[in-house]
Design an enzyme around this catalytic site. Sequence first.
Site, PDB file in Angstrom:
ATOM      1  CB  SER A 147      -0.914   0.000   1.228  1.00 38.62           C
ATOM      2  OG  SER A 147      -1.611   1.231   1.284  1.00 38.62           O
ATOM      3  CE  LYS A 148       2.454   3.501  -5.750  1.00 40.70           C
ATOM      4  NZ  LYS A 148       3.842   3.075  -5.602  1.00 40.70           N
ATOM      5  CE  LYS A 157     -11.819  -0.718  -0.691  1.00 44.15           C
ATOM      6  NZ  LYS A 157     -11.691  -0.074  -1.999  1.00 44.15           N
ATOM      7  CG  ASP A 213     -12.554   3.494  -3.117  1.00 48.32           C
ATOM      8  OD1 ASP A 213     -11.460   4.034  -2.857  1.00 48.32           O
ATOM      9  OD2 ASP A 213     -12.810   2.306  -2.825  1.00 48.32           O
ATOM     10  N   GLY A 252     -16.670  -5.802  -8.697  1.00 46.52           N
ATOM     11  CA  GLY A 252     -16.181  -6.105  -7.355  1.00 46.52           C
ATOM     12  C   GLY A 252     -16.369  -4.909  -6.433  1.00 46.52           C
ATOM     13  NE  ARG A 269     -13.402 -13.446 -14.064  1.00 51.20           N
ATOM     14  CZ  ARG A 269     -12.297 -13.611 -13.371  1.00 51.20           C
ATOM     15  NH1 ARG A 269     -11.163 -13.891 -13.994  1.00 51.20           N
ATOM     16  NH2 ARG A 269     -12.292 -13.480 -12.058  1.00 51.20           N
ATOM     17  CB  ALA A 285     -24.746 -13.553 -11.654  1.00 54.39           C
ATOM     18  CE1 TYR A 293      -3.335   2.232  -6.843  1.00 60.28           C
ATOM     19  CE2 TYR A 293      -0.976   1.891  -6.649  1.00 60.28           C
ATOM     20  CZ  TYR A 293      -2.244   1.851  -6.104  1.00 60.28           C
ATOM     21  OH  TYR A 293      -2.420   1.418  -4.821  1.00 60.28           O
TER      22      TYR A 293
HETATM   23  P1  NAP Z   1     -12.488  -7.400  -6.214  1.00 59.30           P
HETATM   24  O1  NAP Z   1     -13.588  -7.025  -5.306  1.00 59.30           O
HETATM   25  O2  NAP Z   1     -11.685  -8.634  -5.938  1.00 59.30           O
HETATM   26  O3  NAP Z   1     -13.129  -7.551  -7.700  1.00 59.30           O
HETATM   27  C1  NAP Z   1     -12.325  -7.967  -8.748  1.00 59.30           C
HETATM   28  C2  NAP Z   1     -13.030  -7.665 -10.077  1.00 59.30           C
HETATM   29  O4  NAP Z   1     -12.106  -7.924 -11.137  1.00 59.30           O
HETATM   30  C3  NAP Z   1     -14.251  -8.529 -10.350  1.00 59.30           C
HETATM   31  O5  NAP Z   1     -15.145  -7.796 -11.142  1.00 59.30           O
HETATM   32  C4  NAP Z   1     -13.635  -9.704 -11.138  1.00 59.30           C
HETATM   33  O6  NAP Z   1     -14.545 -10.367 -11.966  1.00 59.30           O
HETATM   34  C5  NAP Z   1     -12.658  -8.935 -11.993  1.00 59.30           C
HETATM   35  N1  NAP Z   1     -11.544  -9.733 -12.511  1.00 59.30           N
HETATM   36  C6  NAP Z   1     -10.502 -10.233 -11.785  1.00 59.30           C
HETATM   37  N2  NAP Z   1      -9.628 -10.846 -12.618  1.00 59.30           N
HETATM   38  C7  NAP Z   1     -10.135 -10.722 -13.889  1.00 59.30           C
HETATM   39  C8  NAP Z   1      -9.692 -11.147 -15.174  1.00 59.30           C
HETATM   40  N3  NAP Z   1      -8.555 -11.832 -15.319  1.00 59.30           N
HETATM   41  N4  NAP Z   1     -10.451 -10.831 -16.248  1.00 59.30           N
HETATM   42  C9  NAP Z   1     -11.600 -10.135 -16.101  1.00 59.30           C
HETATM   43  N5  NAP Z   1     -12.072  -9.721 -14.898  1.00 59.30           N
HETATM   44  C10 NAP Z   1     -11.341 -10.009 -13.812  1.00 59.30           C
HETATM   45  O7  NAP Z   1     -11.421  -6.223  -6.376  1.00 59.30           O
HETATM   46  P2  NAP Z   1     -11.725  -4.648  -6.273  1.00 59.30           P
HETATM   47  O8  NAP Z   1     -11.573  -4.193  -4.875  1.00 59.30           O
HETATM   48  O9  NAP Z   1     -13.007  -4.398  -6.972  1.00 59.30           O
HETATM   49  O10 NAP Z   1     -10.486  -4.020  -7.069  1.00 59.30           O
HETATM   50  C11 NAP Z   1     -10.443  -4.022  -8.489  1.00 59.30           C
HETATM   51  C12 NAP Z   1      -9.250  -3.201  -8.982  1.00 59.30           C
HETATM   52  O11 NAP Z   1      -9.427  -1.837  -8.635  1.00 59.30           O
HETATM   53  C13 NAP Z   1      -7.908  -3.629  -8.388  1.00 59.30           C
HETATM   54  O12 NAP Z   1      -6.942  -3.592  -9.424  1.00 59.30           O
HETATM   55  C14 NAP Z   1      -7.610  -2.545  -7.367  1.00 59.30           C
HETATM   56  O13 NAP Z   1      -6.209  -2.353  -7.200  1.00 59.30           O
HETATM   57  C15 NAP Z   1      -8.238  -1.346  -8.043  1.00 59.30           C
HETATM   58  N6  NAP Z   1      -8.605  -0.273  -7.096  1.00 59.30           N
HETATM   59  C16 NAP Z   1      -7.967   0.922  -7.229  1.00 59.30           C
HETATM   60  C17 NAP Z   1      -8.284   1.962  -6.384  1.00 59.30           C
HETATM   61  C18 NAP Z   1      -7.567   3.275  -6.531  1.00 59.30           C
HETATM   62  O14 NAP Z   1      -7.671   4.118  -5.625  1.00 59.30           O
HETATM   63  N7  NAP Z   1      -6.892   3.517  -7.636  1.00 59.30           N
HETATM   64  C19 NAP Z   1      -9.264   1.799  -5.384  1.00 59.30           C
HETATM   65  C20 NAP Z   1      -9.913   0.565  -5.284  1.00 59.30           C
HETATM   66  C21 NAP Z   1      -9.563  -0.472  -6.145  1.00 59.30           C
HETATM   67  P3  NAP Z   1     -15.410 -11.621 -11.380  1.00 59.30           P
HETATM   68  O15 NAP Z   1     -16.562 -11.016 -10.634  1.00 59.30           O
HETATM   69  O16 NAP Z   1     -15.812 -12.361 -12.590  1.00 59.30           O
HETATM   70  O17 NAP Z   1     -14.484 -12.407 -10.481  1.00 59.30           O
END
Ligand code: NAP
Length: 283
Positions: free
Chosen positions: A24-25, A75, A112, A139, A162, A165, A229
């Site tokens: 984490s940054k 979360k 967010d 997600g 992906r 549902a 990022y």
């Molecule tokens: P999460 O709850 O685990 O959800 C993951 C999501 O990614 C789901 O929609 C999942 O699809 C999809 N996914 C994972 N691998 C995939 C692949 N190979 N191909 C297609 N879809 C894929 O994670 P999250 O908290 O939502 O985070 C998602 C991203 O946002 C991460 O990269 C995180 O670092 C980034 N993020 C950035 C910030 C920021 O401040 N910049 C803040 C929050 C999150 P399924 O439902 O089909 O599994």
Amino acid sequence: MTTPWQLPAGIDCYAVVGYPVAHSKSPRIHQAFARQTGQTLAYLAQEIEPGDFAAAVAEFQRLGGKGLNVTLPFKLEAHDLCAWRSRRAAMAGVVNTLWFEKEGTICGDNTDGIGLVRDLTVNQGMAVVRRRVLLVGAGGAAQGVLPALLAERPARLTITNRTLARAQRLAERVPVAEKGLIEVLPMEALAGRAFDLIINATAASLAGELPPLPDDVLRAGGECYDMMYADEPTVFMQWGTRSGARRSVDGLGMLVEQAAESFFLWRGIRPDSAAVIKELRQS
Ligand code: NAP
């Protein structure tokens, strides 16, 4: 649970909790905000084992900790733990910022969404209003930003994932008054839709993978935003550039902007996020 906390004495303490969290940054960002605004505080990164979240928050509170940022996978649990939630956190159903009132009430917000929208519209000049926006992913991140994206009044917000549902469950959370703004489609049904802005809220880039979007899903001269990022352009940013995007950017600015909003909630002072984004980009 063995107490993970080692809070320095005599100073306001904050932390980011997740599993994992070492990458984490957030400590660096909040320490930069504190220096910039002349605030004295400590900000730690603490890994919490799945199953230990509620006990770890209670212990942090008991030890006098002031506030927490919450990241994957906690979360939703953070949302459920709160006795008070902001309207945007209640709408999102996920919480990334916690603090404690004097009488002990656990309060939660989700920063967010505003972090993403500020980075898109203020820092990047990527408007959402009246544009056809594609949100890829369903997600915690997609769930957290959905209310803020809809508040910007896109012409249409299409959600794809992906696991379709999961996208449909996300859409069910949208208030009736805003249902007309959204649609849920499988990725293969997006061919030729020519979106103005595509936001990647999947974790695919983490594994160097691309969500399987059709080639002609981006309008020529459209824009791409990857919430992930990295030091180098992510695979999704590269796909955006190959697909004719005018701009294709990563989510570092969102990370700093969501942190700035948390800092404001905790300390009542708004840091200069642009200076910290610049500092992180240069390092
Ligand atoms: P999460 O709850 O685990 O959800 C993951 C999501 O990614 C789901 O929609 C999942 O699809 C999809 N996914 C994972 N691998 C995939 C692949 N190979 N191909 C297609 N879809 C894929 O994670 P999250 O908290 O939502 O985070 C998602 C991203 O946002 C991460 O990269 C995180 O670092 C980034 N993020 C950035 C910030 C920021 O401040 N910049 C803040 C929050 C999150 P399924 O439902 O089909 O599994």
